[in-house]
Design a protein around this motif. Structure first.
Motif, PDB file in Angstrom:
ATOM      1  N   LYS A 171       0.808  -1.231  -0.123  1.00  0.00           N
ATOM      2  CA  LYS A 171       0.115   0.007   0.063  1.00  0.00           C
ATOM      3  C   LYS A 171       0.862   1.132  -0.016  1.00  0.00           C
ATOM      4  N   SER A 172       1.733   1.306   0.817  1.00  0.00           N
ATOM      5  CA  SER A 172       2.858   2.498   0.833  1.00  0.00           C
ATOM      6  C   SER A 172       3.391   2.578  -0.166  1.00  0.00           C
ATOM      7  N   ILE A 173       3.888   1.575  -1.326  1.00  0.00           N
ATOM      8  CA  ILE A 173       4.633   1.702  -2.494  1.00  0.00           C
ATOM      9  C   ILE A 173       3.693   2.302  -3.344  1.00  0.00           C
ATOM     10  N   LEU A 174       2.501   1.478  -3.429  1.00  0.00           N
ATOM     11  CA  LEU A 174       1.502   2.157  -4.666  1.00  0.00           C
ATOM     12  C   LEU A 174       1.052   3.477  -4.284  1.00  0.00           C
ATOM     13  N   LYS A 175       0.794   3.719  -3.084  1.00  0.00           N
ATOM     14  CA  LYS A 175       0.194   5.168  -2.688  1.00  0.00           C
ATOM     15  C   LYS A 175       1.278   6.130  -3.154  1.00  0.00           C
ATOM     16  N   SER A 176       2.775   5.712  -2.664  1.00  0.00           N
ATOM     17  CA  SER A 176       3.941   7.074  -3.332  1.00  0.00           C
ATOM     18  C   SER A 176       3.961   6.954  -4.850  1.00  0.00           C
ATOM     19  N   LEU A 177       3.774   5.760  -5.269  1.00  0.00           N
ATOM     20  CA  LEU A 177       4.077   5.732  -6.945  1.00  0.00           C
ATOM     21  C   LEU A 177       2.619   6.609  -7.549  1.00  0.00           C
ATOM     22  N   SER A 178       1.627   6.449  -6.902  1.00  0.00           N
ATOM     23  CA  SER A 178       0.365   7.134  -7.429  1.00  0.00           C
ATOM     24  C   SER A 178       0.385   8.528  -7.543  1.00  0.00           C
ATOM     25  N   GLU A 179       1.123   9.045  -6.148  1.00  0.00           N
ATOM     26  CA  GLU A 179       1.216  10.475  -6.044  1.00  0.00           C
ATOM     27  C   GLU A 179       2.273  10.980  -6.944  1.00  0.00           C
ATOM     28  N   ALA A 180       3.560  10.182  -7.043  1.00  0.00           N
ATOM     29  CA  ALA A 180       4.530  10.605  -8.090  1.00  0.00           C
ATOM     30  C   ALA A 180       3.890  10.708  -9.614  1.00  0.00           C
ATOM     31  N   ASN A 181       3.384   9.733  -9.843  1.00  0.00           N
ATOM     32  CA  ASN A 181       2.611   9.533 -11.052  1.00  0.00           C
ATOM     33  C   ASN A 181       1.879  10.659 -11.553  1.00  0.00           C
ATOM     34  N   ASN A 182       1.018  11.298 -10.667  1.00  0.00           N
ATOM     35  CA  ASN A 182      -0.019  12.440 -10.820  1.00  0.00           C
ATOM     36  C   ASN A 182       0.810  13.661 -10.994  1.00  0.00           C
ATOM     37  N   THR A 183       2.030  13.811 -10.322  1.00  0.00           N
ATOM     38  CA  THR A 183       2.573  15.225 -10.387  1.00  0.00           C
ATOM     39  C   THR A 183       3.834  15.242 -11.148  1.00  0.00           C
ATOM     40  N   ASN A 184       4.293  14.002 -11.774  1.00  0.00           N
ATOM     41  CA  ASN A 184       5.444  13.878 -12.275  1.00  0.00           C
ATOM     42  C   ASN A 184       5.437  13.744 -14.090  1.00  0.00           C
ATOM     43  N   ILE A 238      14.540 -15.099  -7.169  1.00  0.00           N
ATOM     44  CA  ILE A 238      15.269 -13.994  -6.932  1.00  0.00           C
ATOM     45  C   ILE A 238      15.326 -13.519  -5.554  1.00  0.00           C
ATOM     46  N   LYS A 239      15.176 -14.474  -4.648  1.00  0.00           N
ATOM     47  CA  LYS A 239      15.284 -14.091  -3.085  1.00  0.00           C
ATOM     48  C   LYS A 239      14.316 -13.036  -2.568  1.00  0.00           C
ATOM     49  N   SER A 240      13.243 -12.842  -2.724  1.00  0.00           N
ATOM     50  CA  SER A 240      12.351 -11.732  -2.385  1.00  0.00           C
ATOM     51  C   SER A 240      10.828 -12.527  -2.453  1.00  0.00           C
ATOM     52  N   ASN A 241      10.120 -11.722  -1.554  1.00  0.00           N
ATOM     53  CA  ASN A 241       8.755 -11.897  -1.571  1.00  0.00           C
ATOM     54  C   ASN A 241       8.145 -10.970  -2.479  1.00  0.00           C
ATOM     55  N   PHE A 242       6.795 -10.913  -2.682  1.00  0.00           N
ATOM     56  CA  PHE A 242       5.982  -9.976  -3.810  1.00  0.00           C
ATOM     57  C   PHE A 242       6.372  -8.299  -3.314  1.00  0.00           C
ATOM     58  N   THR A 243       6.359  -8.203  -2.160  1.00  0.00           N
ATOM     59  CA  THR A 243       6.636  -6.768  -1.444  1.00  0.00           C
ATOM     60  C   THR A 243       8.009  -6.317  -2.042  1.00  0.00           C
ATOM     61  N   GLU A 244       8.885  -7.091  -1.572  1.00  0.00           N
ATOM     62  CA  GLU A 244      10.221  -6.746  -2.073  1.00  0.00           C
ATOM     63  C   GLU A 244      10.348  -6.750  -3.376  1.00  0.00           C
ATOM     64  N   PHE A 245       9.855  -7.573  -4.150  1.00  0.00           N
ATOM     65  CA  PHE A 245       9.978  -7.542  -5.646  1.00  0.00           C
ATOM     66  C   PHE A 245       9.303  -6.283  -6.114  1.00  0.00           C
ATOM     67  N   LEU A 246       8.025  -5.968  -5.711  1.00  0.00           N
ATOM     68  CA  LEU A 246       7.485  -4.898  -6.332  1.00  0.00           C
ATOM     69  C   LEU A 246       8.272  -3.512  -6.135  1.00  0.00           C
ATOM     70  N   ASP A 247       8.959  -3.325  -4.911  1.00  0.00           N
ATOM     71  CA  ASP A 247       9.790  -2.256  -4.520  1.00  0.00           C
ATOM     72  C   ASP A 247      10.927  -2.037  -5.517  1.00  0.00           C
ATOM     73  N   ARG A 248      11.705  -3.296  -5.819  1.00  0.00           N
ATOM     74  CA  ARG A 248      12.640  -3.298  -6.972  1.00  0.00           C
ATOM     75  C   ARG A 248      12.154  -3.205  -8.203  1.00  0.00           C
ATOM     76  N   PHE A 249      11.237  -3.841  -8.737  1.00  0.00           N
ATOM     77  CA  PHE A 249      10.922  -3.613  -9.818  1.00  0.00           C
ATOM     78  C   PHE A 249      10.229  -2.129 -10.303  1.00  0.00           C
ATOM     79  N   LEU A 250       9.539  -1.429  -9.495  1.00  0.00           N
ATOM     80  CA  LEU A 250       9.298  -0.119  -9.713  1.00  0.00           C
ATOM     81  C   LEU A 250      10.535   0.904  -9.680  1.00  0.00           C
ATOM     82  N   SER A 251      11.251   0.424  -8.649  1.00  0.00           N
ATOM     83  CA  SER A 251      12.497   1.400  -8.375  1.00  0.00           C
ATOM     84  C   SER A 251      13.294   1.535  -9.631  1.00  0.00           C
ATOM     85  N   CYS A 252      13.550   0.290 -10.162  1.00  0.00           N
ATOM     86  CA  CYS A 252      14.392   0.358 -11.465  1.00  0.00           C
ATOM     87  C   CYS A 252      13.662   0.454 -12.734  1.00  0.00           C
ATOM     88  N   TYR A 253      12.458   0.862 -12.661  1.00  0.00           N
ATOM     89  CA  TYR A 253      11.385   0.929 -13.954  1.00  0.00           C
ATOM     90  C   TYR A 253      11.311   0.017 -14.736  1.00  0.00           C
TER      91      TYR A 253
END
Length: 182
Positions: free
Chosen positions: A15-28, A147-162
Motif C-alpha cells: 500500500k505504501s509503495i503504490l500510494k507513493s507511486l500514484s502520488e508521483a505519477n500524478n505530479t511527475n 530472486i530471493k524476495s517476496n512480492f513486496t520486495e520484488f514490487l519495490d525493486r521492480f518499480l524502483s528500477c522502472y
C-alpha cells in the motif's frame, strides 16, 4: 517518536509503495533515459480487483495467493509501465498465460520484463513470508530461478528500477523449479 513508531514509518508495504507511486505519477511529467532511449516515466494504474474477482481467481488456479500480492491486485489489477518494456499482469492476463505456457500449476506468471523476454512468477507452494518470486526466460531456460524476495520486495525493486532487469539482484541459480512439469 518511539522506536516501534519509527519502524512502522519506514516499513515498506504494498500500500505504501503504490500510494507513493500514484502520488508521483500524478505530479511527475518526466522523460528519462532508459536503455539509451528517452521514454516517458510513468505508470498506468487499473481499477482494483473486487473480493469476488479475487475469490474466483483463486478458485480457477486452485491456490490461495499471498496477502501482499492480493493487496496489490485490490489496489490495481495490473500495472503498465509507460515504457512498454515491463508490466505487472492483471488477472485476465495471468489466466491467459496460465493456459498458454506449460508451467507447473503452482507457478503463476505475474509480470514480464525486457519486452516479455522474462517472466516473473509467484511460487504458490511457498509460505507467505518466503522468498516466493521466481524468474524464467520462457524460451531459453529449463528452470525458474529464485530472486530471493517476496512480492513486496520484488514490487519495490521492480518499480524502483522502472522494470529494467536490476530487480533480479537476488537471483539464486541453486534455488530452482523445473519449468515444464513431467
Amino acid at each position: 517518536m518511539m522506536l516501534d513508531e519509527i519502524e512502522d514509518y519506514f516499513e515498506i508495504t504494498v500500500k505504501s509503495i503504490l500510494k507513493s507511486l500514484s502520488e508521483a505519477n500524478n505530479t511527475n511529467n518526466t522523460e528519462i533515459y532508459y536503455y539509451g532511449s528517452k521514454v516517458k516515466y510513468g505508470f498506468n494504474f487499473k481499477e482494483g480487483a473486487t473480493d469476488t474477482e479475487l475469490r474466483n481467481f483463486e478458485t480457477k488456479i486452485g491456490y490461495k495467493i499471498p496477502n501482499d500480492y492480493k493487496e496489490f491486485l485490490q489496489y490495481t489489477n495490473g500495472l503498465e509501465f509507460q515504457n512498454d518494456d515491463a508490466k505487472i499482469l492483471d488477472i485476465k492476463e495471468i489466466l491467459e498465460s496460465y493456459e498458454i505456457f506449460d508451467y507447473p500449476e503452482h507457478m503463476i506468471i505475474i509480470a514480464t520484463s525486457l519486452s516479455s523476454q522474462l517472466h516473473i512468477a509467484i511460487n504458490l507452494l511457498s509460505s507467505e513470508n518466503d522468498n516466493n518470486i521466481y524468474v524464467v526466460d520462457p524460451i531459453a531456460d529449463d528452470y525458474f530461478m529464485s530472486i530471493k524476495s517476496n512480492f513486496t520486495e520484488f514490487l519495490d525493486r521492480f518499480l524502483s528500477c522502472y522494470g529494467s532487469d536490476y530487480w533480479n539482484w537476488g537471483l539464486d541459480t541453486s534455488d530452482k523449479v523445473l519449468k515444464i512439469e513431467e
